[in-house]
Design an enzyme around this catalytic site. Structure first.
Site, PDB file in Angstrom:
ATOM      1  N   THR A  16      37.231  -0.126  28.343  1.00  0.00           N
ATOM      2  CA  THR A  16      35.907  -0.544  28.797  1.00  0.00           C
ATOM      3  C   THR A  16      35.178   0.640  29.415  1.00  0.00           C
ATOM      4  OG1 THR A  16      36.543  -1.089  31.072  1.00  0.00           O
ATOM      5  CG2 THR A  16      36.880  -2.792  29.382  1.00  0.00           C
ATOM      6  N   ASP A  17      33.859   0.549  29.417  1.00  0.00           N
ATOM      7  CA  ASP A  17      33.103   1.474  30.257  1.00  0.00           C
ATOM      8  C   ASP A  17      33.406   1.110  31.705  1.00  0.00           C
ATOM      9  OD1 ASP A  17      31.356   3.423  31.139  1.00  0.00           O
ATOM     10  OD2 ASP A  17      29.729   2.815  29.827  1.00  0.00           O
ATOM     11  N   TRP A  18      33.123   2.026  32.602  1.00  0.00           N
ATOM     12  CA  TRP A  18      33.544   1.844  33.985  1.00  0.00           C
ATOM     13  C   TRP A  18      32.886   0.605  34.602  1.00  0.00           C
ATOM     14  CZ3 TRP A  18      36.171   4.974  31.607  1.00  0.00           C
ATOM     15  CH2 TRP A  18      37.125   5.808  32.181  1.00  0.00           C
ATOM     16  N   GLY A  58      32.973  -2.353  33.361  1.00  0.00           N
ATOM     17  CA  GLY A  58      32.304  -3.086  32.291  1.00  0.00           C
ATOM     18  C   GLY A  58      32.978  -4.388  31.904  1.00  0.00           C
TER      19      GLY A  58
END
Length: 862
Positions: free
Chosen positions: A218-220, A222
């Site tokens: 995941t993006d941070w 996210g």
């Protein structure tokens, strides 16, 4: 492993590391931001903002993409990977290859292009370059992270074809060509599903269809629903959530709402990911190699030199030489304090900065007099009259002005989008003031996203430097003084106005919804489609020399594959590079297509007078589109055009080729009758059926004209049952569809194929043949008209001696043979229709009924 241990492997240990179990042989993986250089944070102290270790700041993707040089991008990634190893980083969180849908996206400086092929090939080169140093890369942000406004919750509504052709295509190219270790999911949702839990795109497309075998993280911060994320195949939650997500996963397995097999798949991939990183570390030099930062700095300069774009050079104002000029003014704050990179997660603590002023002074001061002025302040609202007056006075008494302008750092960043494409007002005013007193003005822009460049009309030369990294000063000095011949070409179009962009009405969307209503028409695809002028087209870039394109030759290699060759000659006086671009398009497609699309390119260096022959090979995928009905890439047959040149609107070479359709259309009950005729088996089916019907009715449906023909071919097959009043049974339609879709093009069609017996039809339906004979039986029984009437066509009544005799009782022979009735007969009008068109005092209704009674006394032959 215990369930708790397994769950913990699927989330980060901290901001930059995965969980490790050394006793089980599972090491940690260290990752860090690094699209254009390493941003490795120093240990945090309390709640203070983390600092980062110094590293080389290379040009951002927005500039390096303008090199159109995959080998150079690969070299840059290798250099970044060397610094990653020195800092103990296994995985670079980059490159970013989201499409530049709008010039306003605050993170455009991190992305390559508006074109998916260019983006995908450059991203592939980046991953390959880092892999050569045994360092992994992360493609991001998968997918449709094309705005920063409400980026963590916005739902991008994108039709399937657009998603495939524009927003997924670059990722597909990079995944298949370079096999990255990781892919990062975007914050946003796509068509209702957050990307951190979007099974359709993460598992079905990325993994199963494209064959991606790395991890998806995941993006941070996210994550929205970690259980759905596990089910979707998103392997790693970053950063760690303090065990919250792990506990949710463990509880879901214990209560039966999550299958243990789903977690097992993630754990296995994460272990393989960790072991792969450990294997890469074994190949690193011990101790982790020293980095030659001077060489890194020189490479950063070379990348910037090959990427900076010369947009305008009237009367060959550039380069600056002592033979042309004795006094030069360097004006603009960015000459002394250049903007070299974007803000946000990719911001690097650069090792050093070459300023344009220092580099130009070093190159010119011994031969040309240099004067300088700041020109404007940092405030976009403040017009500093003193600074402006000083700059204008200097400019008025010099031979040429080098005016450095651009966007302040606070105007564009990760986290928010720009409001417009304009420079700060104080800089616009300065450009106007300088140009008024000295027309020999060179504008040098430093910006992350595209500007409208309206003020550039008053300047004699324009350079777009984008955000050029720590060596931007020496790179610009080399180009401005002629030591380097500019060869950058735009990786995105520069429109005249924001209103000209395809997504103007829908960017950044309404609340949490962004509708991608422009579809596949992004960037140059849009401008070409609507024939909209642009200030500078996609692929455009000038040089201090000129190039000539000749001798286009295209050889058909079979199976919609072509070998293309052309000659390119340097017709100027200095060595230079140009980017040879190949596009394909279809002028009159049956489906909506862009006029042209980039298919391949090569950058070539030529000495003065040198000529080379370049060859390209275009496979079938150079002519395809994504067919949403067939769920695959398809080629539409017919004439396609291949164009070659230096930009999307500078294509001097063009030739047509004939393409064969590469698929057999699938026929469904919702297909139209016209679709059947377009099917390879369709003409034979129509021929057999129409011949059978013509024998029974005397009418040939293939002879239909005008509106009747349009209506016939525009009728869905499923409507035939009601349109024929049950004559054509649903089972007959099913048999016809089955025949068309059986894949055997040698299978001969006969009417017997459509015959439906009582057993096959369940005792309730009749096929076409049975229905026809039933219709004939109705005629015999008198259920269909067996006598003539005023409902018959005039042509029928005139051609039968008995019915003509009836008409002759009421109308003289010269009128029956007259032109007006012959026209009515050719038009297929019935006698009743003719009566409606004639004035009532000439042909009253009572007379029509009297004629009708007489006609009904005459029987039709069956």
């Amino acid at each position: 492993m215990t369930l708790k241990q397994q769950a913990s492997l699927c989330s980060g240990k901290n901001d930059w590391e995965t969980e490790a179990y050394e006793d089980l042989g599972i090491p940690a993986v260290v990752m860090s931001d690094g699209p254009n250089g390493m941003r490795v944070e120093k240990p945090r102290e309390g709640f203070n903002a983390a600092d980062s270790y110094p590293s080389t700041c290379f040009p951002t993707a927005g500039l390096s993409a303008c090199s159109w040089n995959p080998a150079l991008i690969s070299e840059m990634a290798s250099a970044i990977a060397k610094e990653a190893k020195k800092l103990g980083v296994d995985l670079i969180l980059g490159p970013g290859l989201n499409i530049k849908r709008s010039p306003l996206c605050g993170r455009n400086f991190e992305y390559y292009s508006e074109d998916p092929l260019l983006s995908g090939q450059l991203a592939s080169a980046f991953v390959t370059g880092a892999a050569a140093e045994s360092v992994g890369c992360t493609l991001k942000h998968f997918v449709a992270n094309n705005q920063e406004t409400r980026r963590m919750t916005v739902d991008a509504h994108i039709d399937e074809r657009t998603l495939r052709e524009i927003y997924l295509k670059g990722f597909e190219i990079a995944v298949k060509n370079s096999h990255p270790m990781a892919v990062m999911s975007a914050y946003n949702a796509v068509n209702g599903a957050f990307m951190s839990q979007n099974k359709a795109l993460v598992t079905d497309v990325l993994r199963k269809e494209w064959g991606f075998d790395g991890i998806v993280m995941t993006d941070w911060n996210g994550v929205y629903n970690r259980i759905k994320g596990v089910k979707a195949g998103v392997d790693l939650e970053m950063p760690g959530s303090g065990g919250v997500g792990d506990q949710q996963v463990a509880c879901a397995i214990q209560n039966g709402t999550l299958r243990k097999s789903s977690l097992n798949a993630l754990v296995e991939r994460n272990i393989d990911f960790a072991l792969t990183a450990a294997k890469h570390r074994e190949q690193w030099e011990e101790p982790s190699g020293e980095v030659d930062y001077e060489a890194q700095h020189a490479l950063a300069r070379r990348i910037a030199e090959e990427s900076i774009v010369l947009l305008k050079n009237e009367e060959n104002l550039l380069p600056i030489t002592k033979e042309k000029f004795q006094k030069v003014a360097i004006i603009g704050k960015m000459a002394f304090d250049p903007r070299i990179q974007g803000a946000g997660s990719s911001k690097i603590n650069e090792i050093s900065i070459d300023t344009p002023y220092e580099a130009l002074t070093k190159a010119l001061e011994s031969v040309i007099e240099i004067v300088s002025s700041q020109g404007y302040s940092d405030s976009d609202a403040e017009r500093n009259e003193c600074l402006m007056a000083e700059a204008q006075a200097l400019a008025a008494h010099t031979d040429v002005v080098l005016l450095f302008v651009g966007l302040p750092a606070q105007w564009e960043s990760e986290g928010y989008d720009r409001r417009d494409m304009a420079l700060p007002k104080n800089q616009q005013d300065l450009i106007t003031a300088i140009s008024q007193v000295n027309p020999h003005t060179v504008l040098i822009y430093m910006n992350g996203g595209a500007l409208d460049l309206a003020e550039g009309d008053a300047a004699q030369a324009i350079i777009e430097a984008w955000l050029g990294g720590e060596s931007i000063g020496s790179a610009l000095s080399g180009i401005l003084t002629g030591k380097v011949n500019p060869s950058g070409h735009l990786a995105e179009s520069i429109p005249f106005r924001l209103q000209d962009t395809g997504c103007y009405d829908s960017f950044p969307g309404d609340e949490n919804t962004a509708v991608y209503g422009e579809g596949i028409f992004v960037g140059y695809r849009h401008y070409d489609h609507v024939d909209c002028p642009v200030r500078y087209p996609f692929g455009f870039g000038l040089s201090y020399t000129t190039f000539e394109y000749t001798d286009l030759d295209i050889q058909h290699l079979g199976d919609n594959t072509f070998r293309i060759s052309c000659q390119v000659k340097n017709t100027g006086a200095v060595k230079g590079k140009t980017v040879v671009q190949v596009y394909t398009g279809q002028r009159t497609p049956k489906i909506m297509r862009p006029i042209r699309e980039l298919r391949t390119f090569k950058k070539v260096a030529l000495n003065p007078g040198e000529q080379v022959t370049l060859e390209f090979e275009l496979g079938e995928d150079a002519f395809t589109y994504y067919n949403t009905q067939e769920k695959k890439w398809c080629t539409e047959g017919g004439v396609h055009t291949i164009e070659v040149g230096e930009s999307s609107r500078g294509l001097p070479l063009a030739s047509d080729v004939e393409i064969t359709r590469n698929y057999i259309p699938t026929i469904t009950k919702y297909s139209y009758l016209g679709d059947i005729l377009d099917h390879p088996k369709g003409p034979q089916v129509f021929e057999v059926i129409t011949r059978e019907l013509e024998q029974l009715t005397g009418e040939n449906v293939m002879d239909l004209q005008g509106f009747a023909k349009t209506m016939f071919y525009s009728t869905p097959i499923c409507k035939l049952t009601t349109a024929s009043h049950g004559l054509i049974a649903p089972r007959t339609i099913a048999l016809l569809i089955e025949y068309l879709n059986n894949g055997d093009l040698t299978d001969t069609f006969t009417m017997e194929r459509l015959k439906v017996g009582d057993e096959a039809a369940g005792g309730t339906s009749k096929g076409l043949i049975a229905g026809i004979f039933d219709w004939v039986g109705k005629i015999i029984k008198g259920n269909v008209a067996t006598v003539y009437s005023v409902e018959d066509k005039m042509s029928v009544l005139l051609n039968n001696p008995d019915t003509r005799a009836v008409l002759a009782r009421y109308c003289p022979e010269d009128i029956l043979d007259g032109e007006q009735l012959r026209v009515a007969a050719r038009m297929g009008l019935t006698l009743r229709r003719i009566q409606k068109l004639v004035p009532q005092d000439i042909f009253p209704e009572r007379l029509l009924e009297e004629i009708n009674a007489n006609l009904k006394e005459i029987k039709k032959e069956i």
